[in-house]
Every structure is written in C-alpha cells, then in structure tokens.
Enzyme design. Structure first.
Site, PDB file in Angstrom:
ATOM      1  N   LEU A 160       0.446   3.650  -2.061  1.00  0.00           N
ATOM      2  CA  LEU A 160       0.800   3.502  -3.470  1.00  0.00           C
ATOM      3  C   LEU A 160       1.265   4.814  -4.086  1.00  0.00           C
ATOM      4  O   LEU A 160       0.734   5.888  -3.790  1.00  0.00           O
ATOM      5  CB  LEU A 160      -0.401   2.950  -4.245  1.00  0.00           C
ATOM      6  CG  LEU A 160      -0.927   1.595  -3.764  1.00  0.00           C
ATOM      7  CD1 LEU A 160      -2.083   1.117  -4.651  1.00  0.00           C
ATOM      8  CD2 LEU A 160       0.175   0.543  -3.727  1.00  0.00           C
ATOM      9  N   HIS A 161       2.259   4.700  -4.951  1.00  0.00           N
ATOM     10  CA  HIS A 161       2.784   5.841  -5.703  1.00  0.00           C
ATOM     11  C   HIS A 161       2.889   5.429  -7.173  1.00  0.00           C
ATOM     12  O   HIS A 161       2.509   4.302  -7.537  1.00  0.00           O
ATOM     13  CB  HIS A 161       4.127   6.292  -5.129  1.00  0.00           C
ATOM     14  CG  HIS A 161       5.117   5.177  -4.945  1.00  0.00           C
ATOM     15  ND1 HIS A 161       5.646   4.457  -5.992  1.00  0.00           N
ATOM     16  CD2 HIS A 161       5.656   4.630  -3.817  1.00  0.00           C
ATOM     17  CE1 HIS A 161       6.479   3.549  -5.535  1.00  0.00           C
ATOM     18  NE2 HIS A 161       6.499   3.619  -4.212  1.00  0.00           N
ATOM     19  N   GLY A 181       0.820  -1.207   0.000  1.00  0.00           N
ATOM     20  CA  GLY A 181       0.000   0.000   0.000  1.00  0.00           C
ATOM     21  C   GLY A 181       0.854   1.256   0.000  1.00  0.00           C
ATOM     22  O   GLY A 181       2.022   1.215  -0.370  1.00  0.00           O
ATOM     23  N   MET A 237      11.166   6.395  -6.407  1.00  0.00           N
ATOM     24  CA  MET A 237       9.911   6.516  -5.653  1.00  0.00           C
ATOM     25  C   MET A 237       9.837   5.411  -4.619  1.00  0.00           C
ATOM     26  O   MET A 237      10.203   4.267  -4.891  1.00  0.00           O
ATOM     27  CB  MET A 237       8.723   6.421  -6.599  1.00  0.00           C
ATOM     28  CG  MET A 237       8.603   7.627  -7.494  1.00  0.00           C
ATOM     29  SD  MET A 237       7.180   7.478  -8.573  1.00  0.00           S
ATOM     30  CE  MET A 237       7.390   8.973  -9.523  1.00  0.00           C
ATOM     31  N   ASP A 240      13.557  -3.169  -5.655  1.00  0.00           N
ATOM     32  CA  ASP A 240      13.971  -4.117  -4.613  1.00  0.00           C
ATOM     33  C   ASP A 240      14.681  -5.275  -5.323  1.00  0.00           C
ATOM     34  O   ASP A 240      14.118  -6.356  -5.497  1.00  0.00           O
ATOM     35  CB  ASP A 240      12.740  -4.589  -3.825  1.00  0.00           C
ATOM     36  CG  ASP A 240      12.036  -3.421  -3.152  1.00  0.00           C
ATOM     37  OD1 ASP A 240      12.472  -3.020  -2.078  1.00  0.00           O
ATOM     38  OD2 ASP A 240      11.064  -2.886  -3.727  1.00  0.00           O
ATOM     39  N   HIS A 259       4.275   1.951  -8.077  1.00  0.00           N
ATOM     40  CA  HIS A 259       3.335   0.824  -7.988  1.00  0.00           C
ATOM     41  C   HIS A 259       2.394   0.817  -9.207  1.00  0.00           C
ATOM     42  O   HIS A 259       2.094  -0.239  -9.770  1.00  0.00           O
ATOM     43  CB  HIS A 259       2.476   0.935  -6.727  1.00  0.00           C
ATOM     44  CG  HIS A 259       3.239   0.868  -5.433  1.00  0.00           C
ATOM     45  ND1 HIS A 259       3.362   1.935  -4.582  1.00  0.00           N
ATOM     46  CD2 HIS A 259       3.907  -0.156  -4.845  1.00  0.00           C
ATOM     47  CE1 HIS A 259       4.063   1.569  -3.515  1.00  0.00           C
ATOM     48  NE2 HIS A 259       4.408   0.314  -3.650  1.00  0.00           N
TER      49      HIS A 259
HETATM   50  P1  AMP Z   1       6.170  -2.165  -1.596  1.00  0.00           P
HETATM   51  O1  AMP Z   1       4.773  -1.674  -1.462  1.00  0.00           O
HETATM   52  O2  AMP Z   1       7.203  -1.163  -1.241  1.00  0.00           O
HETATM   53  O3  AMP Z   1       6.384  -3.520  -0.960  1.00  0.00           O
HETATM   54  O4  AMP Z   1       6.395  -2.399  -3.147  1.00  0.00           O
HETATM   55  C1  AMP Z   1       5.526  -3.192  -3.898  1.00  0.00           C
HETATM   56  C2  AMP Z   1       6.129  -3.449  -5.244  1.00  0.00           C
HETATM   57  O5  AMP Z   1       6.358  -2.203  -5.905  1.00  0.00           O
HETATM   58  C3  AMP Z   1       7.495  -4.150  -5.150  1.00  0.00           C
HETATM   59  O6  AMP Z   1       7.599  -5.116  -6.186  1.00  0.00           O
HETATM   60  C4  AMP Z   1       8.459  -3.011  -5.361  1.00  0.00           C
HETATM   61  O7  AMP Z   1       9.703  -3.415  -5.901  1.00  0.00           O
HETATM   62  C5  AMP Z   1       7.690  -2.142  -6.338  1.00  0.00           C
HETATM   63  N1  AMP Z   1       8.169  -0.762  -6.309  1.00  0.00           N
HETATM   64  C6  AMP Z   1       8.420  -0.004  -5.209  1.00  0.00           C
HETATM   65  N2  AMP Z   1       8.910   1.196  -5.572  1.00  0.00           N
HETATM   66  C7  AMP Z   1       8.978   1.192  -6.923  1.00  0.00           C
HETATM   67  C8  AMP Z   1       9.411   2.144  -7.899  1.00  0.00           C
HETATM   68  N3  AMP Z   1       9.884   3.344  -7.555  1.00  0.00           N
HETATM   69  N4  AMP Z   1       9.328   1.802  -9.210  1.00  0.00           N
HETATM   70  C9  AMP Z   1       8.854   0.580  -9.577  1.00  0.00           C
HETATM   71  N5  AMP Z   1       8.449  -0.357  -8.715  1.00  0.00           N
HETATM   72  C10 AMP Z   1       8.495  -0.054  -7.395  1.00  0.00           C
END
Ligand code: AMP
Length: 293
Positions: free
Chosen positions: A36-37, A34, A188, A154, A40
């Site tokens: 979200l940006h 969540g 992001m 990641d 995501h």
């Molecule tokens: P998180 O909510 O941080 O666990 O991220 C969810 C998914 O979004 C993971 O697969 C992350 O690698 C991906 N993600 C996070 N930040 C970015 C970004 N800036 N650009 C692309 N994917 C992202």
C-alpha cells in the site's frame, strides 16, 4: 487508533458485515493487492466519507497475472500495510489465502467484451481483465458493500468493473477516485519499487508527456501530430511503448478529434523490467472530482 479486524475467511468477513449492518452502518470496500502507498490510502479516505465501516481487501490475485508477469515477485508487505490501514482508520482487512478465494475444483470464469476489449491493456495482457473481473465479482459478493472504490489510475479496469456490475446487477455503487502522484508527477504504484534510480528519473516523462499532449489538444492541436510527439518523448526517455492513445472517456472508443467529447489520454510503457501505466482527462473544463455511477 483501533486495530482493524483481520479476516482470513469469507465466513468471518460475512459475520462482521452482518453485525455492522445490524447496527445500521454503511460499508465501503477498497480492493487492493497490498504494498500500500498513499494512492491506496486516498481511496480509504474517500471510502470513509461514504460509509461508517471501511473494508480493505489485500489479495495478490493470481488469475490476473499471465505466466510471464510479476506474480511471484509482486511486493508483499502485510505488516507495513496494516500499520497504514490502522492509521487511516480501517474497520476490517480481508486477507485470504489463495485456497480461500480459489478452492479446489474452482472452474468458473467471466467472459468480457466492451471496455475489456477496447484494444488498450487487453492487447498486451489478454487474460488480465478476466482475472480482475473474477476477483472483483467475488469480493463484491463476499462483502456486499454499499460502495466500492477503485482508482482512475487503472482507467480501463474501472470501466470494466462499472460495466460488469451493471450487467450482473451487483447491488453496489462503484466510485472512481483520482490518481495520486509523486511530487514529480509519477503516478504512485506498487510497481514503482522495481525501478532503478535511472529508471525512476525517467519515469515522470510519462505523466509530463500526457500533460503536454492534453494541453496541446485543448489548444486545438491535431490529435495525430500531438500523439506522435508524445510517443516520441516517451520513447526518447528510454521506454518501450505499448500504447499512448486518445480515447473517449466513457466508451474507450478511439477518438479522432475532441469535438466536444470528454477525452482520456492513456499510456502503457515498459522500462527495464517494469511496466507502467498512466492516464489523464482531456476535458475543456478539467475536474478531478470523484465521479459516481
Ligand atoms: P492495486 O493494489 O494496484 O491493485 O490497486 C488497488 C486500487 O488502488 C485500485 O483501484 C487502483 O486503481 C488504486 N490505485 C493504485 N494506484 C493508485 C494511485 N496512484 N492513486 C489512486 N488510486 C490508486
């Protein structure tokens, strides 16, 4: 714009997936925590090119946070997330509570080696990937999607998941997606909201240092010298450095010299109360195209 279906139980999720499958539709899963940006949402956009139905999970997974980490203060913005997912055209949102994912008596774990013990994130977050692997395995088995999308942001996590899916024969294609950045290069992240104005101003140093180091390596610079300069820049910007390293992009093994290998520069550093990570490719011909396994 149709509202995404919201599933709070695995049973409801599975019923919907069954209906979609019966219609011959492909399903893509985008796991998130969540807050979200646009990063995501870029994963959702990529998912839409691969499947008729995009599922997004929103679950702040307690088992991937150590007791001293930010689980309780991790940003939770469900209504705003839902607006973004609606606009992006998401078919369903899995939004379970902790009891649904970890019912009473839960006692199963996944033990990892290989990319999970590469000496990067695992050195500073020793329990993190066991928690990630557990929740991702559960999500994949709950939804059984055709494809699941993860960000290269990641990078070690992506390698861990690819390996786990292969080792456990989970029948899903794992797709990596490029990192979305702010205009000044900062990757992001949901954690960027923790940054004070001063810390935010320093934060793009991470990406700039990686970029300059990648250019210097590609121009033939010696890794030891190039990395020392990049580490000094990050520290001078006010960060406490956890690591800044050159690794083989496929195995994550340390890379003493580029010598034709595809390299990856990875950094983790703390500023104030916030820990940021970033990474970039170091390849003679750089391509940001999503890679599929
Ligand atoms: P998180 O909510 O941080 O666990 O991220 C969810 C998914 O979004 C993971 O697969 C992350 O690698 C991906 N993600 C996070 N930040 C970015 C970004 N800036 N650009 C692309 N994917 C992202």
């Amino acid at each position: 714009m149709t509202n995404p279906a919201i599933f709070s139980t695995v049973a409801d999720l599975r019923a919907a997936v069954r209906d979609w499958r019966a219609r011959g539709e492909r399903i893509a899963l985008v796991p998130t925590m969540g807050a979200l940006h646009a990063g995501h949402i870029s994963l959702v956009e990529l998912a839409k090119t691969r499947a008729e139905r995009v599922l997004v999970s929103i679950f702040v997974n307690p088992t991937q946070f150590a007791p001293n980490e930010d689980f309780s203060r991790y940003p939770r913005t469900f209504e705003a997330d839902l607006d973004k997912l609606r606009a992006a055209g998401t078919a369903g949102v899995l939004y379970p509570d902790i009891g649904e994912m970890y019912p009473a008596g839960f006692c199963t774990s996944i033990s990892l080696e290989g990319p999970a013990t590469a000496g990067l994130e695992d050195r500073f977050r020793p329990t993190h990937f066991a928690g990630v692997a557990l929740i991702v395995a559960k999500l994949l088995l709950q939804a059984l999607p055709d494809v699941a999308i993860f960000g290269e942001k990641d990078f070690q996590q992506l390698a861990v998941i690819r390996r786990m899916v292969r080792d456990l024969d989970i029948p899903v294609e794992i797709l990596g997606a490029p990192t979305m950045r702010e205009a000044d290069g900062l990757a992001m992240s949901s954690r960027n909201v923790y940054l004070s104005a001063q810390e935010r101003a320093a934060a793009p140093t991470l990406h700039r240092s990686l970029r300059e180091a990648a250019d210097a390596l590609l121009a033939g610079g010696a890794p030891a010298t190039v990395l020392a300069k990049a580490r000094a820049e990050v520290t001078a910007a006010g960060f406490a450095l956890d690591y800044l390293e050159l690794r083989d992009a496929a195995s994550l093994a340390p890379l003493e010299a580029l010598a034709g290998s595809v390299g990856r520069l990875l950094v983790a550093a703390r500023i104030g109360k916030t820990r940021l990570i970033d990474n970039i490719a170091v390849t003679p011909r750089m391509s940001d195209a999503p890679k599929s396994v």
